[in-house]
Design an enzyme around this catalytic site. Structure first.
Site, PDB file in Angstrom:
ATOM      1  N   SER A   2       0.826  -1.221   0.000  1.00 45.16           N
ATOM      2  CA  SER A   2       0.000   0.000   0.000  1.00 45.16           C
ATOM      3  C   SER A   2       0.854   1.262   0.000  1.00 45.16           C
ATOM      4  O   SER A   2       1.737   1.416   0.842  1.00 45.16           O
ATOM      5  CB  SER A   2      -0.883   0.046   1.256  1.00 45.16           C
ATOM      6  OG  SER A   2      -1.802  -0.997   1.242  1.00 45.16           O
ATOM      7  N   HIS A   6      -3.656   0.100  -4.668  1.00 43.44           N
ATOM      8  CA  HIS A   6      -2.954  -0.980  -5.372  1.00 43.44           C
ATOM      9  C   HIS A   6      -3.352  -0.911  -6.840  1.00 43.44           C
ATOM     10  O   HIS A   6      -4.532  -1.033  -7.180  1.00 43.44           O
ATOM     11  CB  HIS A   6      -3.353  -2.347  -4.813  1.00 43.44           C
ATOM     12  CG  HIS A   6      -2.781  -2.662  -3.471  1.00 43.44           C
ATOM     13  ND1 HIS A   6      -1.738  -3.525  -3.296  1.00 43.44           N
ATOM     14  CD2 HIS A   6      -3.100  -2.208  -2.236  1.00 43.44           C
ATOM     15  CE1 HIS A   6      -1.445  -3.600  -2.007  1.00 43.44           C
ATOM     16  NE2 HIS A   6      -2.254  -2.812  -1.337  1.00 43.44           N
ATOM     17  N   HIS A  18      -4.576 -10.489  -1.773  1.00 44.42           N
ATOM     18  CA  HIS A  18      -4.694 -10.728  -0.332  1.00 44.42           C
ATOM     19  C   HIS A  18      -5.690 -11.849  -0.066  1.00 44.42           C
ATOM     20  O   HIS A  18      -6.683 -11.990  -0.781  1.00 44.42           O
ATOM     21  CB  HIS A  18      -5.188  -9.465   0.397  1.00 44.42           C
ATOM     22  CG  HIS A  18      -4.293  -8.280   0.239  1.00 44.42           C
ATOM     23  ND1 HIS A  18      -4.383  -7.423  -0.835  1.00 44.42           N
ATOM     24  CD2 HIS A  18      -3.286  -7.811   1.020  1.00 44.42           C
ATOM     25  CE1 HIS A  18      -3.478  -6.466  -0.706  1.00 44.42           C
ATOM     26  NE2 HIS A  18      -2.795  -6.679   0.400  1.00 44.42           N
ATOM     27  N   TYR A  20      -7.758 -11.825   2.326  1.00 48.21           N
ATOM     28  CA  TYR A  20      -9.049 -11.230   2.717  1.00 48.21           C
ATOM     29  C   TYR A  20      -9.906 -10.815   1.520  1.00 48.21           C
ATOM     30  O   TYR A  20     -11.090 -10.531   1.667  1.00 48.21           O
ATOM     31  CB  TYR A  20      -8.849 -10.037   3.675  1.00 48.21           C
ATOM     32  CG  TYR A  20      -8.123  -8.840   3.106  1.00 48.21           C
ATOM     33  CD1 TYR A  20      -8.703  -8.019   2.152  1.00 48.21           C
ATOM     34  CD2 TYR A  20      -6.840  -8.515   3.523  1.00 48.21           C
ATOM     35  CE1 TYR A  20      -8.040  -6.921   1.625  1.00 48.21           C
ATOM     36  CE2 TYR A  20      -6.167  -7.432   3.012  1.00 48.21           C
ATOM     37  CZ  TYR A  20      -6.770  -6.642   2.052  1.00 48.21           C
ATOM     38  OH  TYR A  20      -6.098  -5.569   1.527  1.00 48.21           O
ATOM     39  N   GLU A  21      -9.304 -10.790   0.327  1.00 50.46           N
ATOM     40  CA  GLU A  21     -10.108 -10.466  -0.863  1.00 50.46           C
ATOM     41  C   GLU A  21     -10.937 -11.675  -1.306  1.00 50.46           C
ATOM     42  O   GLU A  21     -11.738 -11.584  -2.232  1.00 50.46           O
ATOM     43  CB  GLU A  21      -9.204 -10.014  -2.007  1.00 50.46           C
ATOM     44  CG  GLU A  21      -8.566  -8.650  -1.771  1.00 50.46           C
ATOM     45  CD  GLU A  21      -7.575  -8.286  -2.861  1.00 50.46           C
ATOM     46  OE1 GLU A  21      -7.984  -7.654  -3.836  1.00 50.46           O
ATOM     47  OE2 GLU A  21      -6.386  -8.653  -2.739  1.00 50.46           O
ATOM     48  N   ALA A  55       2.663  -2.402   4.129  1.00 50.04           N
ATOM     49  CA  ALA A  55       2.350  -1.415   5.161  1.00 50.04           C
ATOM     50  C   ALA A  55       1.960  -2.217   6.391  1.00 50.04           C
ATOM     51  O   ALA A  55       1.283  -3.236   6.270  1.00 50.04           O
ATOM     52  CB  ALA A  55       1.188  -0.546   4.702  1.00 50.04           C
ATOM     53  N   MET A  69      -1.501  -7.800   6.923  1.00 54.98           N
ATOM     54  CA  MET A  69      -2.422  -8.788   6.330  1.00 54.98           C
ATOM     55  C   MET A  69      -1.855  -9.429   5.061  1.00 54.98           C
ATOM     56  O   MET A  69      -2.610  -9.891   4.208  1.00 54.98           O
ATOM     57  CB  MET A  69      -3.756  -8.106   6.012  1.00 54.98           C
ATOM     58  CG  MET A  69      -4.370  -7.373   7.189  1.00 54.98           C
ATOM     59  SD  MET A  69      -5.810  -6.405   6.698  1.00 54.98           S
ATOM     60  CE  MET A  69      -6.089  -5.424   8.188  1.00 54.98           C
ATOM     61  N   SER A  70      -0.534  -9.430   4.937  1.00 59.97           N
ATOM     62  CA  SER A  70       0.046  -9.952   3.689  1.00 59.97           C
ATOM     63  C   SER A  70       1.423 -10.553   3.954  1.00 59.97           C
ATOM     64  O   SER A  70       1.740 -10.927   5.080  1.00 59.97           O
ATOM     65  CB  SER A  70       0.184  -8.812   2.675  1.00 59.97           C
ATOM     66  OG  SER A  70       1.153  -7.881   3.102  1.00 59.97           O
ATOM     67  N   ASN A  83       1.213   3.104  11.023  1.00 54.58           N
ATOM     68  CA  ASN A  83       0.339   3.511  12.142  1.00 54.58           C
ATOM     69  C   ASN A  83       0.662   2.670  13.373  1.00 54.58           C
ATOM     70  O   ASN A  83       1.292   1.618  13.264  1.00 54.58           O
ATOM     71  CB  ASN A  83      -1.131   3.282  11.763  1.00 54.58           C
ATOM     72  CG  ASN A  83      -1.414   1.835  11.399  1.00 54.58           C
ATOM     73  OD1 ASN A  83      -1.060   1.391  10.304  1.00 54.58           O
ATOM     74  ND2 ASN A  83      -2.010   1.102  12.311  1.00 54.58           N
ATOM     75  N   HIS A 102      -7.635   2.789   6.691  1.00 52.95           N
ATOM     76  CA  HIS A 102      -6.904   2.559   5.433  1.00 52.95           C
ATOM     77  C   HIS A 102      -6.376   3.860   4.808  1.00 52.95           C
ATOM     78  O   HIS A 102      -5.300   3.884   4.214  1.00 52.95           O
ATOM     79  CB  HIS A 102      -7.795   1.815   4.429  1.00 52.95           C
ATOM     80  CG  HIS A 102      -7.060   1.357   3.200  1.00 52.95           C
ATOM     81  ND1 HIS A 102      -5.985   0.493   3.255  1.00 52.95           N
ATOM     82  CD2 HIS A 102      -7.212   1.658   1.886  1.00 52.95           C
ATOM     83  CE1 HIS A 102      -5.517   0.283   2.030  1.00 52.95           C
ATOM     84  NE2 HIS A 102      -6.246   0.980   1.181  1.00 52.95           N
TER      85      HIS A 102
HETATM   86  N1  HPA Z   1      -3.030  -3.802  11.345  1.00 52.06           N
HETATM   87  C1  HPA Z   1      -3.047  -4.689  10.351  1.00 52.06           C
HETATM   88  N2  HPA Z   1      -2.617  -4.404   9.128  1.00 52.06           N
HETATM   89  C2  HPA Z   1      -2.154  -3.177   8.898  1.00 52.06           C
HETATM   90  C3  HPA Z   1      -2.109  -2.199   9.889  1.00 52.06           C
HETATM   91  C4  HPA Z   1      -2.579  -2.531  11.193  1.00 52.06           C
HETATM   92  O1  HPA Z   1      -2.574  -1.728  12.135  1.00 52.06           O
HETATM   93  N3  HPA Z   1      -1.567  -1.083   9.332  1.00 52.06           N
HETATM   94  C5  HPA Z   1      -1.292  -1.386   8.040  1.00 52.06           C
HETATM   95  N4  HPA Z   1      -1.643  -2.652   7.765  1.00 52.06           N
END
Ligand code: HPA
Length: 266
Positions: free
Chosen positions: A25, A55, A77, A79-80, A107, A205-206, A229, A241
């Site tokens: 990302s 993306h 991903h 989750y997709e 990210a 998540m990847s 973050n 996001h």
């Molecule tokens: N959690 C999970 N996936 C993420 C996060 C998060 O805080 N930030 C960016 N991808």
């Protein structure tokens, strides 16, 4: 996979990528100014269109600092709704194209106060918390063995090269353990506390499915997280996001420059 490979080979002819790069990302700026052969995922048999904002959904075959590369602008991903085999199909295709080294970027949320948003973290190990494994199913012996070793998934040699480059460029760099959950919901504060207790530094998540498959295929891996973050409970702001993509763009500039200078030495 055969259909995917044949299609790509028909488009790239005798171009033989040595390094594959997966951009997470907000890291799309890596491709600005690069010229090459662009293949949108929607045209590639076996590839699903990218559905995630930030993306692009395109493969780019090009030279970066005189190295022949294939760049994934956007990944698949879990989750997709893709299974993990589909999520990791590009890695197997890269192996068959002759790729020897893989740069995985993402990210990620920080699990530790001292790992501040904007940091670049080299992944030195991972925890697979996705509840599944991309190698489940019949094994393809042409790619790797049934029970592959997962020692040093992330190459120390490549990490050392990046650390040296970062020092020369005055870029601060951290190192830590990345833990992958399926998403798409962000973690609860209780989950964040648990992940920190079990030894993870960052969560996302990847990356982990791709790294497992690449290690199994004997590809040398560099993994880098852009800390966008604080994970839930570590700050007053809930992860979202938009913030992830915006921070990716800002902090991503340093990472893009760093990777371009390191790739010469890979
Ligand atoms: N959690 C999970 N996936 C993420 C996060 C998060 O805080 N930030 C960016 N991808």
């Amino acid at each position: 996979m055969r259909e995917t490979l044949e299609f790509i080979k028909s488009k790239i002819k005798d171009f033989k990528p040595e390094v594959a790069i997966v951009l997470g990302s907000g890291l799309g700026t890596f491709c600005e100014g690069l010229e090459g052969i662009r293949l949108p995922y929607s045209q590639i048999a076996g590839f699903a269109p990218s559905t995630v904002k930030g993306h692009k959904g395109e493969l780019l075959f090009c030279e970066v600092e005189n190295r022949k590369c294939v760049i994934m602008q956007g990944r698949f991903h879990y989750y997709e709704g893709h299974n993990l085999a589909k999520t990791t199909l590009p890695i197997k295709v890269f192996k068959k194209l002759g790729v020897k080294k893989l740069i995985l970027t993402n990210a990620a949320g920080s699990l530790k106060k001292e790992l501040t948003p904007g940091s670049i973290m080299l992944i030195n190990d991972h925890i697979n918390f996705m509840g599944s494994n991309p190698l489940i199913g019949q094994n393809d012996e042409t790619l790797g063995t049934r029970f592959p070793d997962m020692n040093e998934v992330y190459s120390k040699r490549l990490r050392d090269i990046v650390k040296t480059c970062a020092k020369n460029m005055g870029i601060e760099i951290k190192e830590g353990i990345y833990c992958a959950l399926t998403g798409p919901s962000y973690e609860t504060p209780a989950e964040v506390k648990m992940l920190s207790i079990i030894g993870a530094d960052a969560t996302g998540m990847s990356t982990v499915p791709e790294a497992i498959v690449a290690k199994y295929c004997s590809i040398e891996i560099l993994g880098v997280s852009l800390i966008t973050n604080y994970a839930a409970g570590l700050s007053d702001v809930a992860p979202n996001h938009k913030e992830v993509v915006e921070m990716g763009k800002i902090a991503g500039i340093n990472l893009v420059n760093l990777l371009k200078s390191a790739i010469k030495l890979f």
